[in-house]
Design an enzyme around this catalytic site. Structure first.
Site, short mmCIF file in Angstrom:
data_model
loop_
_atom_site.label_atom_id
_atom_site.label_comp_id
_atom_site.label_asym_id
_atom_site.label_seq_id
_atom_site.Cartn_x
_atom_site.Cartn_y
_atom_site.Cartn_z
N THR A 19 49.62 -10.18 78.05
CA THR A 19 50.92 -9.88 77.46
C THR A 19 51.84 -9.44 78.57
O THR A 19 51.38 -8.91 79.59
CB THR A 19 50.79 -8.79 76.37
N GLY A 20 53.12 -9.65 78.40
CA GLY A 20 54.07 -9.25 79.43
C GLY A 20 55.02 -10.37 79.78
O GLY A 20 55.31 -11.23 78.93
N SER A 26 58.22 -8.28 67.96
CA SER A 26 58.06 -9.27 69.02
C SER A 26 57.00 -10.32 68.68
O SER A 26 56.68 -11.18 69.49
CB SER A 26 57.72 -8.59 70.33
N ARG A 64 62.86 -22.38 76.12
CA ARG A 64 61.93 -21.62 76.96
C ARG A 64 60.58 -21.44 76.26
O ARG A 64 60.51 -21.08 75.09
CB ARG A 64 62.54 -20.25 77.28
N VAL A 65 59.51 -21.69 76.96
CA VAL A 65 58.16 -21.44 76.46
C VAL A 65 57.48 -20.49 77.44
O VAL A 65 57.61 -20.66 78.66
CB VAL A 65 57.37 -22.76 76.36
N GLY A 66 56.80 -19.50 76.93
CA GLY A 66 56.15 -18.52 77.80
C GLY A 66 54.69 -18.84 78.04
O GLY A 66 54.23 -19.97 77.85
N GLY A 112 55.94 -13.51 80.55
CA GLY A 112 55.25 -14.79 80.55
C GLY A 112 55.78 -15.78 81.56
O GLY A 112 55.04 -16.64 82.04
N THR A 142 53.31 -9.18 72.79
CA THR A 142 52.63 -10.32 72.19
C THR A 142 51.33 -9.80 71.62
O THR A 142 50.73 -8.91 72.21
CB THR A 142 52.26 -11.35 73.29
N THR A 152 53.49 -14.92 69.49
CA THR A 152 54.66 -14.17 69.96
C THR A 152 55.93 -14.88 69.57
O THR A 152 55.91 -16.09 69.28
CB THR A 152 54.60 -14.03 71.51
C1 SD4 Z 1 56.18 -14.23 76.62
N1 SD4 Z 1 54.12 -13.08 77.01
O1 SD4 Z 1 56.62 -15.09 75.88
C2 SD4 Z 1 55.19 -13.28 76.07
C3 SD4 Z 1 55.88 -12.04 75.70
C4 SD4 Z 1 55.08 -10.83 75.90
O2 SD4 Z 1 54.92 -8.57 76.28
O3 SD4 Z 1 53.90 -10.81 75.89
N2 SD4 Z 1 55.66 -9.69 76.13
O4 SD4 Z 1 56.54 -14.10 77.80
#
Ligand code: SD4
Length: 320
Positions: A235-236, A49, A212-214, A238, A184, A202
């Site tokens: 992280t998570g 990832s 798409r941008v997180g 986004g 991430t 990430t």
């Molecule tokens: C995102 N935060 O692009 C990133 C992905 C991520 O755990 O952190 N996932 O949404």
């Protein structure tokens, strides 16, 4: 302080932690440590990832988001939707060093990278191709469209604009998303004299809609650094997190004297008030070397692993 310098990063990305620590030991700056530490994950394709060969979008392409922040000068360099260049955080660093801008995106960010001497490389691998074709064969589960329910009789996307979803439907869509392989690297480095740097890298969300941008490349969302207070990284999910600027908020809590763990918990609970099923975690550390983390604690995500390196630990240590 006794606990400095400190490196803290998301997930059990040990090699990234070791690399950042080594850079500090060899006299590198906090920014160097963040760049090389996160860059290690881009090379290692941490969890699939980070870096090339992971999270193909709806058209099968891997694109990268990254940022780096200097808490002394409050400068940020970031790239989003970067294509065909592997070292996203390296390019982000060049945005700080060579430009007056903060964030470059898409094909133009790639052109900038080439001007800075980075090679064009294919980010597609056997793995990302097989993830993509598996997804195509499973009738292209539309993870990121509101109000689109997977229907095996329909052909694949790109999906036509669906009916507008209600709030409740959006919530259901969130709960249908696949969070596996959705991590991430986020890193905070506090130097021996309390200088703070942070960064993220990430390949974003799997099967995302192209463009798409997180949260990761957004200052205050993916990470934040302020040498007068501390640093944080997230992280998570986004798409949700970037609406709340969790890293900025964690740093501001710490500035007011809040314990880092409590700061992270408050940030997570604020998001959960609006999106109970949200998936994510925040790490943070202040300039005295105290650190903490918190996660959204959903079923299947009850524990959050992160790495800490400091003189008080004899090697980078995984914590939960
Ligand atoms: C995102 N935060 O692009 C990133 C992905 C991520 O755990 O952190 N996932 O949404």
């Amino acid at each position: 302080a006794a606990g400095l310098p400190l490196v803290i990063n998301t997930w059990a990305f040990r090699k990234a932690a070791e690399t950042a620590w080594r850079v500090l030991q060899q006299g590198g700056s906090e920014l160097d440590a963040v760049e090389r530490g996160c860059g290690q994950c881009e090379i290692d394709q941490c969890d699939g990832s980070v870096g090339y060969g992971g999270s193909p979008d709806e058209s099968g392409e891997t694109t990268l988001d990254a940022m780096i922040m200097d808490g002394n000068t409050m400068e940020v360099g970031a790239v989003a939707d970067l294509r065909r260049v592997k070292n996203a955080i390296g390019v982000a660093r060049k945005v700080i060093e060579y430009t007056k801008h903060t964030l470059l995106v898409g094909e133009s960010a790639s052109l900038f990278a080439v001007r800075m001497g980075f090679p064009y490389e294919d980010l597609t691998t056997q793995n990302s191709l097989s993830v993509y074709s598996k997804w195509l064969n499973q009738s292209c589960q539309p993870n990121y469209w509101k109000n689109v329910v997977p229907d095996s009789s329909k052909s694949c996307g790109p999906y036509k604009r669906p009916e507008k979803a209600t709030y409740k439907e959006e919530e259901e869509a969130i709960s249908r998303r696949s969070f596996h392989n959705h991590d991430t690297i986020g890193m905070v480095v506090i130097g021996a004299r309390g200088a703070v740097a942070s960064g993220t890298s990430t390949n974003g969300a799997i099967h995302k809609i192209p463009g798409r941008v997180g949260d990761s490349p957004i200052a205050g969302a993916g990470s934040y650094a302020d040498s007068t207070a501390g640093g944080a990284a997230a992280t998570g999910d986004g798409d949700i997190m970037m609406r709340f600027l969790p890293s900025y908020q964690a740093v501001e809590y710490m500035r007011r004297g809040t314990d880092p763990t409590v700061a992270c918990q408050k940030v997570i609970s604020r998001i959960q008030k609006y999106v109970p099923r949200f998936f994510g975690a925040v790490i943070c550390a202040n300039t005295t070397g105290s650190y903490g983390a918190a996660c959204s604690k959903l079923p299947g995500f009850t524990q959050f692993h992160f790495m800490v390196s400091s003189p008080l630990l004899n090697q980078p240590t995984e914590q939960v």
